[in-house]
Design a protein around this motif. Structure first.
Motif, short mmCIF file in Angstrom:
data_model
loop_
_atom_site.label_atom_id
_atom_site.label_comp_id
_atom_site.label_asym_id
_atom_site.label_seq_id
_atom_site.Cartn_x
_atom_site.Cartn_y
_atom_site.Cartn_z
N ALA A 1 -69.70 -40.84 52.26
CA ALA A 1 -70.10 -39.59 52.94
C ALA A 1 -71.36 -39.80 53.77
O ALA A 1 -72.17 -38.90 53.94
N HIS A 2 -71.50 -41.01 54.31
CA HIS A 2 -72.71 -41.35 55.07
C HIS A 2 -72.40 -42.09 56.37
O HIS A 2 -72.92 -41.73 57.43
N GLN B 1 -70.64 -35.67 55.67
CA GLN B 1 -70.12 -34.56 54.88
C GLN B 1 -69.11 -33.75 55.69
O GLN B 1 -68.11 -33.27 55.15
N GLN B 2 -69.36 -33.59 56.98
CA GLN B 2 -68.40 -32.90 57.83
C GLN B 2 -67.06 -33.63 57.85
O GLN B 2 -66.00 -33.00 57.79
N VAL C 1 -69.93 -45.73 65.35
CA VAL C 1 -70.32 -45.68 63.94
C VAL C 1 -71.54 -44.78 63.83
O VAL C 1 -72.58 -45.06 64.43
N ILE C 2 -71.39 -43.70 63.09
CA ILE C 2 -72.46 -42.71 62.94
C ILE C 2 -72.93 -42.74 61.49
O ILE C 2 -72.15 -42.53 60.57
N ARG C 3 -74.22 -43.02 61.30
CA ARG C 3 -74.79 -43.10 59.95
C ARG C 3 -75.65 -41.86 59.72
O ARG C 3 -76.82 -41.81 60.03
N SER C 4 -74.99 -40.85 59.18
CA SER C 4 -75.64 -39.55 58.97
C SER C 4 -74.99 -38.87 57.78
O SER C 4 -73.75 -38.75 57.72
N ASP C 5 -75.80 -38.42 56.83
CA ASP C 5 -75.27 -37.69 55.68
C ASP C 5 -74.61 -36.38 56.10
O ASP C 5 -73.58 -35.99 55.55
N ILE C 6 -75.20 -35.70 57.07
CA ILE C 6 -74.66 -34.41 57.50
C ILE C 6 -73.30 -34.60 58.18
O ILE C 6 -72.33 -33.92 57.85
N PHE C 7 -73.23 -35.56 59.12
CA PHE C 7 -71.96 -35.81 59.79
C PHE C 7 -70.93 -36.36 58.81
O PHE C 7 -69.75 -36.00 58.87
#
Length: 409
Positions: free
Chosen positions: A335-336, A367-368, A359-365
């Motif tokens: 989820a990251h 989770q989406q 590649v996107i390293r984001s907890d918010i994205f």
């Protein structure tokens, strides 16, 4: 009066007024450099692209595998022509094979209106200005507007991707619903996608080594703990002997400690990647795959199913998305870390095509993306190992044969 929404049994938002099975576009996510990333599902991605093109003031760069000549494709063609007539620089790259059945007159009309076009690797040898390479295709999907807005994902320009989000299809123009994903990016990161487009444009214009169309932004950071500025990586891969795609995928999968959630249209990877997924499941990672029950390339559907017994035996959870043609290509780790783009997990994508992955390293994205996967689970069937083992012997033989030949697909 409060507006009511319609829940579609397919889980696809085919029309703008529908409630899209309870899925609502999430809030945009801000990256460390100030860039904003928006997740799109199905036809809303092409609607956002159409709107961005309408509002373009200086330059439009569009790279696509299929530019159809149906009502959706012609709506885009007319819009690009109008923008070119207004003085906006319009650059279009379309793949010759992917758009082989499209009306050539549509492209001539765009060119006459001032749209500058490049047909990637013409299928007809007499149209090729450089070496004839019919097996290597441009499967990327990329849009860059005014150097400040970018969009990329799995969607081509055509009615099966747009539904009626862009234009109401002509009478008799019905088609299957297609399930897909894309992202929109505004801010500084858009310049990196512009550089990616420029490399392909220059290659299609000047020829030379296909490696000139490769663009790698920050993927080496995936082999180390995340540091400031590592929240976006871009890989525009090309067919080479030492493609960075496999090392990137293996590195990402090996980093998983909690979960791997993969949604994949064409799933026919090599044995090493299958083993990587199995090893992850054995070490306690919750590995879940969302694969198609309906596919536009039937042999690839059979090839994917040839791996089910091995995957299920090792603890991997496999779902088949029902009722629609699954065309999305995404992967989320813990989820990251999320991979999204045009890259399928088959030999053609890795060894023959130009592909584009973010590649996107984001907890918010991340989770989406988890929430979106859960939404697809509502419209999927989980494969049961005991039931799967009872499939007919004929199916087993066909799956075995296709899996042996999957490098040809």
């Amino acid at each position: 009066m409060e507006q009511t929404t319609t829940v579609l049994p397919t889980g696809i938002n085919e029309r703008v007024s529908d409630g899209d099975d309870g899925w609502h576009a999430p809030d945009p996510v801000t990256l460390e450099d100030g860039s904003i990333v928006q997740l799109y599902k199905d036809g809303e991605a092409l609607a956002a692209a159409f709107s961005a093109i309408e509002n373009a003031r200086h330059r439009i760069c569009l790279e696509v595998y299929i530019f159809a000549s149906d009502s959706t494709g012609r709506a885009f063609a007319d819009l690009l022509s109008r923008k070119a007539a207004q003085g906006v620089q319009v650059l279009l790259i379309y793949d010759s094979f992917g758009s082989l059945t499209s009306d050539r007159e549509m492209f001539r009309q765009m060119r006459a209106a001032g749209v500058k076009m490049r047909q990637f690797h013409p299928i007809r040898p007499w149209e090729s200005h450089f070496s004839w390479r019919p097996c290597n295709r441009d499967h990327r999907k990329l849009l860059v507007i005014d150097d400040q807005i970018a969009g990329m994902g799995g969607l081509n320009v055509g009615r099966e991707y747009a539904g009626s989000w862009v234009i109401r299809p002509r009478k008799g123009e019905q088609c299957d619903a297609w399930r897909d994903n894309a992202i929109g990016i505004t801010g500084p990161a858009a310049h990196r996608y512009l550089r990616c487009f420029a490399k392909t444009w220059h290659y299609a214009t000047r020829g030379g080594k296909i490696r000139n169309a490769e663009f790698d932004y920050n993927t080496e950071s995936l082999r180390r703990p995340k540091a400031p500025g590592d929240d976006l990586c871009i890989l525009a891969s090309v067919p080479t002997m030492n493609s960075p795609v496999r090392p990137m995928l293996h590195s990402i999968l090996r980093s998983a400690t909690k979960s791997i959630r993969m949604t994949m249209a064409y799933f026919a990877p090599d044995d090493d990647l299958i083993n990587e997924l199995c090893r992850a499941a054995r070490r306690g990672v919750n590995v879940q795959l969302m694969l198609p029950a309906v596919c536009d390339v039937k042999p690839l559907l059979i090839a994917a199913r040839s791996f089910y017994e091995k995957l299920l035996t090792q603890g991997v959870i496999v779902y088949e998305r029902q009722s629609v043609v699954l065309h999305a290509k995404t992967m989320t780790i813990d989820a990251h870390t999320t991979v999204i783009g045009s890259l399928n997990l088959d030999y053609r994508s890795i060894e023959y095509n130009l592909e584009l992955s973010s590649v996107i390293r984001s907890d918010i994205f991340g989770q989406q993306m988890h929430d979106l996967f859960d939404n697809d689970v509502r419209y999927a069937r989980r494969i049961n190992l005991k039931e799967w083992r009872r499939r007919p012997t004929r199916d087993r033989l066909v799956q075995w044969a296709v899996s042996r030949a999957r490098y040809l697909l």
